[in-house]
Design an enzyme around this catalytic site. Structure first.
Site, PDB file in Angstrom:
ATOM      1  N   GLU A 133      31.200  39.760  35.446  1.00  0.00           N
ATOM      2  CA  GLU A 133      30.075  38.871  35.750  1.00  0.00           C
ATOM      3  C   GLU A 133      30.691  37.704  36.485  1.00  0.00           C
ATOM      4  OE1 GLU A 133      28.324  36.153  36.323  1.00  0.00           O
ATOM      5  OE2 GLU A 133      27.697  35.591  34.282  1.00  0.00           O
ATOM      6  N   GLU A 177      31.660  29.296  43.380  1.00  0.00           N
ATOM      7  CA  GLU A 177      32.761  29.586  42.434  1.00  0.00           C
ATOM      8  C   GLU A 177      33.792  30.527  43.028  1.00  0.00           C
ATOM      9  OE1 GLU A 177      31.923  30.345  38.299  1.00  0.00           O
ATOM     10  OE2 GLU A 177      29.988  29.335  38.453  1.00  0.00           O
TER      11      GLU A 177
HETATM   12  C1  LIG Z   1      30.818  33.857  34.193  1.00  0.00           C
HETATM   13  S1  LIG Z   1      32.054  34.017  33.026  1.00  0.00           S
HETATM   14  C2  LIG Z   1      31.651  35.591  32.356  1.00  0.00           C
HETATM   15  C3  LIG Z   1      32.193  35.787  30.976  1.00  0.00           C
HETATM   16  C4  LIG Z   1      31.820  37.120  30.347  1.00  0.00           C
HETATM   17  N1  LIG Z   1      32.332  38.231  31.133  1.00  0.00           N
HETATM   18  C5  LIG Z   1      30.339  37.249  30.183  1.00  0.00           C
HETATM   19  O1  LIG Z   1      29.743  38.020  30.930  1.00  0.00           O
HETATM   20  O2  LIG Z   1      29.767  36.581  29.327  1.00  0.00           O
HETATM   21  C6  LIG Z   1      33.477  34.317  34.006  1.00  0.00           C
HETATM   22  C7  LIG Z   1      34.778  34.308  33.244  1.00  0.00           C
HETATM   23  O3  LIG Z   1      35.787  34.746  34.116  1.00  0.00           O
HETATM   24  C8  LIG Z   1      36.955  33.983  33.921  1.00  0.00           C
HETATM   25  N2  LIG Z   1      37.694  34.091  35.188  1.00  0.00           N
HETATM   26  C9  LIG Z   1      37.306  33.654  36.411  1.00  0.00           C
HETATM   27  N3  LIG Z   1      38.228  33.961  37.338  1.00  0.00           N
HETATM   28  C10 LIG Z   1      39.228  34.607  36.689  1.00  0.00           C
HETATM   29  C11 LIG Z   1      40.468  35.177  37.104  1.00  0.00           C
HETATM   30  N4  LIG Z   1      40.862  35.126  38.366  1.00  0.00           N
HETATM   31  N5  LIG Z   1      41.252  35.753  36.179  1.00  0.00           N
HETATM   32  C12 LIG Z   1      40.866  35.793  34.868  1.00  0.00           C
HETATM   33  N6  LIG Z   1      39.714  35.270  34.421  1.00  0.00           N
HETATM   34  C13 LIG Z   1      38.890  34.692  35.307  1.00  0.00           C
HETATM   35  C14 LIG Z   1      36.442  32.605  33.587  1.00  0.00           C
HETATM   36  O4  LIG Z   1      37.397  31.836  32.886  1.00  0.00           O
HETATM   37  C15 LIG Z   1      35.206  32.947  32.748  1.00  0.00           C
HETATM   38  O5  LIG Z   1      35.504  33.011  31.371  1.00  0.00           O
END
Ligand SMILES: C[S@@+](CC[C@H](N)C(=O)[O-])C[C@H]1O[C@@H](n2cnc3c(N)ncnc32)[C@H](O)[C@@H]1O
Length: 405
Positions: free
Chosen positions: A165, A174
């Protein structure tokens, strides 16, 4: 997804801007202070300073309360839940990579749907919570939570499915899709599939009282400023008038040039929505999304109305892939809705002043979107065009630049 908020001044009206409650005003403010000159955006192809990126972007995702905001978005949750459980054949016995697992929810659903192994990658300390949640739900033998940035970690094998997501305001804010593209190019099997598989960006003419409200707020902020300048001069003997122009620029940017978050009612959309772009998540490259240029048309469908600006939103689809399609295709839409909006809402790009419009008027709009140079996760959008009224009169809509912050 999380959102930053532009906070040019710490005045009360800024704090009460119509943003959803989850916006971390102070964190955003503090994190902009930490930005150094090395924070060159990826928009220009330069390297991103990871520490700065962490301060600006990732830090908010480390809070459970922020994850809860996303977990409480019913439209979002239902879409991902249905996409997984109504297409279990894509998960049964398969290897799955969850890019940005956050609380771990998508990884756990993938395991519940029968995945053999799920790699759940999370950049923040939320990874610890995700690991606990996985354990508490009895899937430690299937889901492996890996704390680290997707771009830095290693997996022992390639995967059948990448789920994520990653969507921000107006889809691309973002810039998290970059990390999903990276994951796909490094870790997806040649016949693997993407969840979601497709995404689209939409723009439509709209009417709203918000735009007028913003103009009044701007005028109020400037009146307050002139009062402040007078008082500072008479009480403290210093003329602050030299700050008037830069202050005006700040306030204009905030009130008149920054797109507004809103959950619009469908009857506020006064013309046909136009498709700005469609992304095939299996093939899209970072170059495809780094700048977007679109010439689009819309026809006004409401009579005797006001064009107050444009509303932008997105949808994503879970279709599987051609050779292995979804049994049940699911759509997650953030369009204006009568029932349940999403935490993404819509982005409102205001037009000052509003233009009178009538049914059948033809709009031509040129949209150009790029990443902000100061922060590659924020966006700048130019919107301009013209409206040809049924009377034959043509009114130009001069190009305006908006920030999506
Ligand atoms: C919008 S949230 C979605 C969280 C979960 N998958 C959900 O659907 O509830 C995006 C998550 O991706 C993580 N994230 C973003 N870019 C990332 C990256 N390059 N590597 C690891 N985690 C990442 C963020 O820290 C965040 O917790």
């Amino acid at each position: 997804m999380l959102a930053y908020i532009n906070l040019p001044t710490l005045n009360i009206s800024s704090l009460f801007s119509p943003k959803p409650p989850h916006h971390l005003l102070l964190l955003r403010f503090l994190s902009t202070l930490t930005m150094g000159s090395s924070a060159a955006g990826r928009g220009g192809g330069a390297a991103v300073d990871k520490q700065v990126d962490f301060a600006n972007y990732f830090c908010t995702y480390g809070f459970l309360y922020h994850q809860k905001e996303m977990l409480s978005d019913k439209v979002r949750m239902d879409a991902y839940y249905n996409a997984i459980f109504q297409n279990k054949h894509h998960f049964q016995g398969k290897t799955v990579l969850d890019v940005g697992t956050g609380s771990g929810i998508l990884a756990i659903w993938s395991a519940q749907a029968g995945a053999r192994k799920v790699y759940a990658v999370e950049a923040t300390k939320m990874a610890d919570h995700a690991r606990e949640l996985v354990k508490a739900n009895g899937f430690s033998n299937v889901v492996e939570v890996i704390e680290g940035s997707m771009e830095d970690i290693n997996l022992p094998e390639k995967v059948d499915v990448i789920i994520s997501e990653w969507m921000g305001y107006f889809l691309l804010r973002e810039s998290m899709f970059d990390s999903v593209i990276f994951a796909r190019d490094h870790w997806l099997k040649p016949d693997g599939m993407m969840y979601p598989s497709h995404a689209r960006i939409w723009l439509a003419p709209m009417k709203t009282g918000l735009v007028e409200q913003k103009r009044r707020d701007y005028e109020g902020a400037m009146d307050d400023w002139y009062h402040f300048v007078d008082e500072t001069k008479s009480y403290y003997g210093v003329d602050m008038g030299v700050f008037t122009d830069p202050f005006k620029d700040e306030q204009r940017k905030y009130y008149l040039q920054t797109s507004m978050w809103n959950n619009l009612h469908p009857n506020q959309i006064i013309g046909t929505p136009a498709l700005v772009m469609e992304i095939d998540c299996l093939t899209a490259t970072v170059n495809d999304i780094i700048t977007i240029n679109a010439n689009i048309s819309s026809s006004v469908t409401t009579d005797n109305t006001w064009l107050c600006g444009f509303a932008g939103w997105f949808d994503v689809h879970f279709r599987g892939r051609n050779e292995n399609p979804a049994q049940k295709e699911i759509e997650l839409s953030t369009a204006p809705s009568e029932n349940c909006g999403t935490h993404w809402g819509q982005q409102v790009f205001p037009l000052h002043p509003a233009v009178h419009a009538g049914q059948g008027d033809a709009l031509k709009v040129a949209l150009s979107m790029r990443r902000s140079k100061e922060n590659h996760r924020l966006l700048e959008v130019d919107i301009g065009g013209d409206i040809k009224q049924t009377s034959g009169k043509q009114i130009s809509l001069p190009t305006k630049m908006y920030y999506i912050e």
